[in-house]
Scaffold this motif. Sequence first.
Motif, PDB file in Angstrom:
ATOM      1  N   ARG A  16      -4.963  -0.423  -7.605  1.00  0.00           N
ATOM      2  CA  ARG A  16      -3.981   0.661  -7.556  1.00  0.00           C
ATOM      3  C   ARG A  16      -2.670   0.280  -8.231  1.00  0.00           C
ATOM      4  O   ARG A  16      -1.720   1.051  -8.212  1.00  0.00           O
ATOM      5  CB  ARG A  16      -3.753   1.073  -6.099  1.00  0.00           C
ATOM      6  CG  ARG A  16      -4.932   1.861  -5.535  1.00  0.00           C
ATOM      7  CD  ARG A  16      -4.960   1.826  -4.017  1.00  0.00           C
ATOM      8  NE  ARG A  16      -6.011   2.690  -3.493  1.00  0.00           N
ATOM      9  CZ  ARG A  16      -7.305   2.377  -3.490  1.00  0.00           C
ATOM     10  NH1 ARG A  16      -7.696   1.216  -4.001  1.00  0.00           N
ATOM     11  NH2 ARG A  16      -8.203   3.211  -2.999  1.00  0.00           N
ATOM     12  N   GLY A  17      -2.620  -0.944  -8.769  1.00  0.00           N
ATOM     13  CA  GLY A  17      -1.457  -1.341  -9.554  1.00  0.00           C
ATOM     14  C   GLY A  17      -0.605  -2.448  -8.973  1.00  0.00           C
ATOM     15  O   GLY A  17       0.370  -2.871  -9.605  1.00  0.00           O
ATOM     16  N   GLU A  57       6.212   0.494  -8.771  1.00  0.00           N
ATOM     17  CA  GLU A  57       5.567  -0.707  -9.288  1.00  0.00           C
ATOM     18  C   GLU A  57       5.830  -1.825  -8.284  1.00  0.00           C
ATOM     19  O   GLU A  57       6.979  -2.063  -7.909  1.00  0.00           O
ATOM     20  CB  GLU A  57       6.127  -1.079 -10.663  1.00  0.00           C
ATOM     21  CG  GLU A  57       5.826  -0.049 -11.737  1.00  0.00           C
ATOM     22  CD  GLU A  57       6.346  -0.482 -13.097  1.00  0.00           C
ATOM     23  OE1 GLU A  57       6.601  -1.694 -13.278  1.00  0.00           O
ATOM     24  OE2 GLU A  57       6.502   0.388 -13.962  1.00  0.00           O
ATOM     25  N   VAL A  58       4.777  -2.490  -7.845  1.00  0.00           N
ATOM     26  CA  VAL A  58       4.897  -3.433  -6.731  1.00  0.00           C
ATOM     27  C   VAL A  58       4.433  -4.828  -7.145  1.00  0.00           C
ATOM     28  O   VAL A  58       3.366  -4.990  -7.744  1.00  0.00           O
ATOM     29  CB  VAL A  58       4.065  -2.953  -5.515  1.00  0.00           C
ATOM     30  CG1 VAL A  58       4.182  -3.950  -4.363  1.00  0.00           C
ATOM     31  CG2 VAL A  58       4.522  -1.565  -5.073  1.00  0.00           C
ATOM     32  N   ASN A  94       0.832  -1.202   0.000  1.00  0.00           N
ATOM     33  CA  ASN A  94       0.000   0.000   0.000  1.00  0.00           C
ATOM     34  C   ASN A  94       0.868   1.254   0.000  1.00  0.00           C
ATOM     35  O   ASN A  94       0.649   2.187  -0.782  1.00  0.00           O
ATOM     36  CB  ASN A  94      -0.915  -0.007   1.215  1.00  0.00           C
ATOM     37  CG  ASN A  94      -2.037   1.013   1.128  1.00  0.00           C
ATOM     38  OD1 ASN A  94      -3.214   0.668   1.140  1.00  0.00           O
ATOM     39  ND2 ASN A  94      -1.708   2.298   1.031  1.00  0.00           N
ATOM     40  N   ASP A  95       1.878   1.280   0.877  1.00  0.00           N
ATOM     41  CA  ASP A  95       2.739   2.461   0.984  1.00  0.00           C
ATOM     42  C   ASP A  95       3.501   2.716  -0.314  1.00  0.00           C
ATOM     43  O   ASP A  95       3.577   3.853  -0.796  1.00  0.00           O
ATOM     44  CB  ASP A  95       3.732   2.289   2.132  1.00  0.00           C
ATOM     45  CG  ASP A  95       3.065   2.319   3.500  1.00  0.00           C
ATOM     46  OD1 ASP A  95       1.889   2.735   3.577  1.00  0.00           O
ATOM     47  OD2 ASP A  95       3.714   1.925   4.483  1.00  0.00           O
ATOM     48  N   ALA A 103      -5.964   1.789   1.304  1.00  0.00           N
ATOM     49  CA  ALA A 103      -6.684   1.327   0.116  1.00  0.00           C
ATOM     50  C   ALA A 103      -7.901   0.497   0.497  1.00  0.00           C
ATOM     51  O   ALA A 103      -8.914   0.498  -0.214  1.00  0.00           O
ATOM     52  CB  ALA A 103      -5.755   0.506  -0.776  1.00  0.00           C
ATOM     53  N   HIS A 104      -7.802  -0.209   1.611  1.00  0.00           N
ATOM     54  CA  HIS A 104      -8.930  -0.997   2.123  1.00  0.00           C
ATOM     55  C   HIS A 104      -8.702  -1.187   3.624  1.00  0.00           C
ATOM     56  O   HIS A 104      -8.097  -2.168   4.047  1.00  0.00           O
ATOM     57  CB  HIS A 104      -9.025  -2.349   1.420  1.00  0.00           C
ATOM     58  CG  HIS A 104     -10.307  -3.079   1.704  1.00  0.00           C
ATOM     59  ND1 HIS A 104     -11.507  -2.728   1.119  1.00  0.00           N
ATOM     60  CD2 HIS A 104     -10.580  -4.121   2.524  1.00  0.00           C
ATOM     61  CE1 HIS A 104     -12.462  -3.536   1.555  1.00  0.00           C
ATOM     62  NE2 HIS A 104     -11.929  -4.384   2.412  1.00  0.00           N
ATOM     63  N   PRO A 105      -9.171  -0.245   4.462  1.00  0.00           N
ATOM     64  CA  PRO A 105      -8.938  -0.318   5.909  1.00  0.00           C
ATOM     65  C   PRO A 105      -9.401  -1.658   6.481  1.00  0.00           C
ATOM     66  O   PRO A 105     -10.481  -2.153   6.144  1.00  0.00           O
ATOM     67  CB  PRO A 105      -9.780   0.841   6.457  1.00  0.00           C
ATOM     68  CG  PRO A 105      -9.901   1.790   5.307  1.00  0.00           C
ATOM     69  CD  PRO A 105      -9.966   0.929   4.082  1.00  0.00           C
ATOM     70  N   THR A 106      -8.574  -2.228   7.354  1.00  0.00           N
ATOM     71  CA  THR A 106      -8.868  -3.555   7.902  1.00  0.00           C
ATOM     72  C   THR A 106      -8.412  -3.632   9.352  1.00  0.00           C
ATOM     73  O   THR A 106      -7.365  -3.090   9.708  1.00  0.00           O
ATOM     74  CB  THR A 106      -8.156  -4.653   7.079  1.00  0.00           C
ATOM     75  OG1 THR A 106      -8.549  -4.546   5.704  1.00  0.00           O
ATOM     76  CG2 THR A 106      -8.496  -6.040   7.587  1.00  0.00           C
TER      77      THR A 106
END
Length: 230
Positions: free
Chosen positions: A46-47, A16-17, A8-9, A169-172
């Motif tokens: 987000r890629g 690119e991850v 995410n960071d 991106a998707h809090p959990t």
Amino acid sequence: LIGCEFANDLVSIGYEVEVVELFDYALGQLAPREVGEAISEALAQRGVRWHFGSGCKRITRDGDVLELELDNGRTIRVDVVLSAVGLRPRTTLAKNAGLVTDRGIVVDRFLRTSDASIYALGDCKQLEGLVLPFVMPIMHAARALAKTLSGEATQLRYPAMPVVVKTPAHPTVVSSPGPGMSGEWQVESGPDGVRALYLNANGATLGFVLSGKHTVEKAALSKELPAVLE
């Protein structure tokens, strides 16, 4: 968990991850499939590129590039490799000092080692079979030990300690059931996120995972959970 946070960071600041994950979905050791798929999909949008169900067999250098050979036969070429494969306490110093060790440095409820003049806390300690990472166990241990060393003998107690997965991106939020707790996951999944409760045969909540808009229930559900260590 840490791998999701790294992803995410890094993707949020333009990298690119690629994520290599042994399980066939994200957070495989902590959460039901629906939660893992929700967080991986949000990051994929987000890629982030995922490689599920595979480990890294070897890493070799080709000039300025690192080449990862996965155990499924695929090869990935990257600039930097970050490893997020868990924690293992370093016990060599304790062993050399003659202290009792197992998976960690064995302590009692007052955080005393087998030498009553030596205490241990943090990720290196093992208390009643538990080796707990993350910040909250350390904070509870530090507070208890501070009281003990100040003359007020205080046994360590662990309440329920939900972990916030830092993935905007998707809090959990994850509060896994304790070792040996028997039950089943009941999962509600939708466009607003996932609400998963781990319930025993009597319907009592032993753990939960919340994502998306359901994370607002963290405080209320935490009150229903049993302590990790009374």
